[in-house]
Motif scaffolding. Structure first.
Motif, PDB file in Angstrom:
ATOM      1  N   ILE A 192      11.460  23.350  23.632  1.00  0.00           N
ATOM      2  CA  ILE A 192      10.130  23.949  23.522  1.00  0.00           C
ATOM      3  C   ILE A 192       9.271  23.180  22.522  1.00  0.00           C
ATOM      4  N   GLY A 193       9.876  22.736  21.447  1.00  0.00           N
ATOM      5  CA  GLY A 193       9.120  22.001  20.432  1.00  0.00           C
ATOM      6  C   GLY A 193       9.730  22.187  19.062  1.00  0.00           C
ATOM      7  N   LYS A 194       8.904  21.887  18.055  1.00  0.00           N
ATOM      8  CA  LYS A 194       9.375  21.962  16.675  1.00  0.00           C
ATOM      9  C   LYS A 194       8.229  22.388  15.769  1.00  0.00           C
ATOM     10  N   LYS A 195       8.597  22.874  14.581  1.00  0.00           N
ATOM     11  CA  LYS A 195       7.613  23.129  13.533  1.00  0.00           C
ATOM     12  C   LYS A 195       8.285  22.839  12.205  1.00  0.00           C
ATOM     13  N   TYR A 196       7.464  22.636  11.196  1.00  0.00           N
ATOM     14  CA  TYR A 196       7.987  22.319   9.870  1.00  0.00           C
ATOM     15  C   TYR A 196       7.859  23.523   8.961  1.00  0.00           C
ATOM     16  N   ASP A 197       8.893  23.733   8.161  1.00  0.00           N
ATOM     17  CA  ASP A 197       8.916  24.826   7.204  1.00  0.00           C
ATOM     18  C   ASP A 197       9.496  24.272   5.909  1.00  0.00           C
ATOM     19  N   ALA A 198       8.618  23.938   4.964  1.00  0.00           N
ATOM     20  CA  ALA A 198       9.004  23.300   3.701  1.00  0.00           C
ATOM     21  C   ALA A 198       9.736  21.984   4.007  1.00  0.00           C
ATOM     22  N   ASP A 199      11.019  21.865   3.631  1.00  0.00           N
ATOM     23  CA  ASP A 199      11.763  20.621   3.848  1.00  0.00           C
ATOM     24  C   ASP A 199      12.655  20.671   5.084  1.00  0.00           C
ATOM     25  N   VAL A 200      12.365  21.618   5.975  1.00  0.00           N
ATOM     26  CA  VAL A 200      13.190  21.825   7.168  1.00  0.00           C
ATOM     27  C   VAL A 200      12.332  21.707   8.422  1.00  0.00           C
ATOM     28  N   VAL A 201      12.935  21.153   9.484  1.00  0.00           N
ATOM     29  CA  VAL A 201      12.292  21.176  10.796  1.00  0.00           C
ATOM     30  C   VAL A 201      13.020  22.238  11.618  1.00  0.00           C
ATOM     31  N   VAL A 202      12.244  23.106  12.253  1.00  0.00           N
ATOM     32  CA  VAL A 202      12.804  24.153  13.099  1.00  0.00           C
ATOM     33  C   VAL A 202      12.627  23.703  14.542  1.00  0.00           C
ATOM     34  N   LEU A 203      13.741  23.561  15.255  1.00  0.00           N
ATOM     35  CA  LEU A 203      13.732  23.127  16.648  1.00  0.00           C
ATOM     36  C   LEU A 203      13.888  24.354  17.543  1.00  0.00           C
ATOM     37  N   TYR A 204      13.078  24.414  18.605  1.00  0.00           N
ATOM     38  CA  TYR A 204      13.094  25.560  19.513  1.00  0.00           C
ATOM     39  C   TYR A 204      13.597  25.137  20.887  1.00  0.00           C
ATOM     40  N   LEU A 205      14.634  25.853  21.361  1.00  0.00           N
ATOM     41  CA  LEU A 205      15.221  25.599  22.671  1.00  0.00           C
ATOM     42  C   LEU A 205      15.299  26.925  23.419  1.00  0.00           C
ATOM     43  N   GLU A 206      15.323  26.832  24.757  1.00  0.00           N
ATOM     44  CA  GLU A 206      15.472  28.048  25.548  1.00  0.00           C
ATOM     45  C   GLU A 206      16.258  27.758  26.812  1.00  0.00           C
ATOM     46  N   VAL A 207      17.215  28.632  27.100  1.00  0.00           N
ATOM     47  CA  VAL A 207      17.958  28.597  28.354  1.00  0.00           C
ATOM     48  C   VAL A 207      17.376  29.713  29.214  1.00  0.00           C
ATOM     49  N   PRO A 208      16.572  29.364  30.229  1.00  0.00           N
ATOM     50  CA  PRO A 208      15.936  30.411  31.044  1.00  0.00           C
ATOM     51  C   PRO A 208      16.889  30.968  32.100  1.00  0.00           C
ATOM     52  N   LYS A 209      16.498  32.100  32.643  1.00  0.00           N
ATOM     53  CA  LYS A 209      17.179  32.720  33.786  1.00  0.00           C
ATOM     54  C   LYS A 209      18.661  32.973  33.536  1.00  0.00           C
ATOM     55  N   VAL A 210      18.961  33.646  32.438  1.00  0.00           N
ATOM     56  CA  VAL A 210      20.343  34.023  32.144  1.00  0.00           C
ATOM     57  C   VAL A 210      20.516  35.492  32.505  1.00  0.00           C
ATOM     58  N   ASP A 211      21.368  35.739  33.480  1.00  0.00           N
ATOM     59  CA  ASP A 211      21.647  37.107  33.909  1.00  0.00           C
ATOM     60  C   ASP A 211      22.772  37.653  33.040  1.00  0.00           C
ATOM     61  N   LEU A 212      22.408  38.538  32.144  1.00  0.00           N
ATOM     62  CA  LEU A 212      23.383  39.061  31.191  1.00  0.00           C
ATOM     63  C   LEU A 212      24.507  39.836  31.881  1.00  0.00           C
ATOM     64  N   ASN A 213      24.217  40.451  33.030  1.00  0.00           N
ATOM     65  CA  ASN A 213      25.249  41.208  33.764  1.00  0.00           C
ATOM     66  C   ASN A 213      26.351  40.301  34.290  1.00  0.00           C
ATOM     67  N   LYS A 214      26.036  39.029  34.506  1.00  0.00           N
ATOM     68  CA  LYS A 214      27.018  38.081  35.021  1.00  0.00           C
ATOM     69  C   LYS A 214      27.572  37.157  33.926  1.00  0.00           C
ATOM     70  N   THR A 215      27.146  37.384  32.700  1.00  0.00           N
ATOM     71  CA  THR A 215      27.550  36.507  31.601  1.00  0.00           C
ATOM     72  C   THR A 215      28.774  37.068  30.892  1.00  0.00           C
TER      73      THR A 215
END
Length: 168
Positions: free
Chosen positions: A100-123
């Protein structure tokens, strides 16, 4: 006076011992399930200087993260690196994720990821393989917290043990 000069090192040495910088190599990743989006949402916090150093060592990219001169190719190389070192598996099979992207927070980079379409009933299980920065820093530790509904589990992943699994 000479006596005082002789004892100065005894007082100064202990103070210098505390001023030695010890560098810790650690990242923290949170994996949560969003019922609204039916997706695994992942945030990973990595020290900016460590990621900068990695991009230079692996791709010869002077990224200059979190600066006005940040290289325009930084996101592409961060994503390329993540795809080679960060694997999400559901029910034992690797799944695709979106960077998804990234943002900076002080001395840290926050990386954003997403796994779409996860059916929790089948997980039945979610596994994270996180080898980020272990190829550059032997003592790198990647802490992973997984929370799906009321089930939580945390792992400290290292170079010799890079995988952790939550069974539902």
């Amino acid at each position: 006076m000479r006596m005082i000069v002789r004892f100065i090192p005894l007082f100064v040495l202990p103070l210098l011992a505390f001023s030695i910088v010890h560098k810790f190599y650690v990242s923290v990743t949170n994996v949560n399930y969003s019922e609204k989006d039916q997706a695994l949402q992942i945030t990973s916090r990595v020290f900016i200087d460590d990621l900068d150093r990695l991009l230079m060592a692996r791709y010869d990219l002077e990224a200059k993260l979190a600066s006005e001169e940040e290289n325009k190719m930084a996101n592409a190389y961060i994503e390329k690196y993540l795809r080679s070192k960060f694997v999400v598996s559901v029910n034992g099979s690797p799944v695709e994720y979106d960077f998804i992207g990234k943002k900076y927070d002080a001395d840290v980079v926050v990386l954003y990821l997403e796994v779409p379409k996860v059916d929790l009933n089948k997980t039945q299980s979610v596994q994270i393989e996180n080898e980020m920065l272990t190829d550059l820093f032997d003592d790198q530790q990647n802490v992973v917290h997984i929370k799906i509904k009321d089930t939580k589990k945390s792992f400290v992943l290292i170079k010799s043990h890079p995988k952790g699994m939550l069974n539902l």
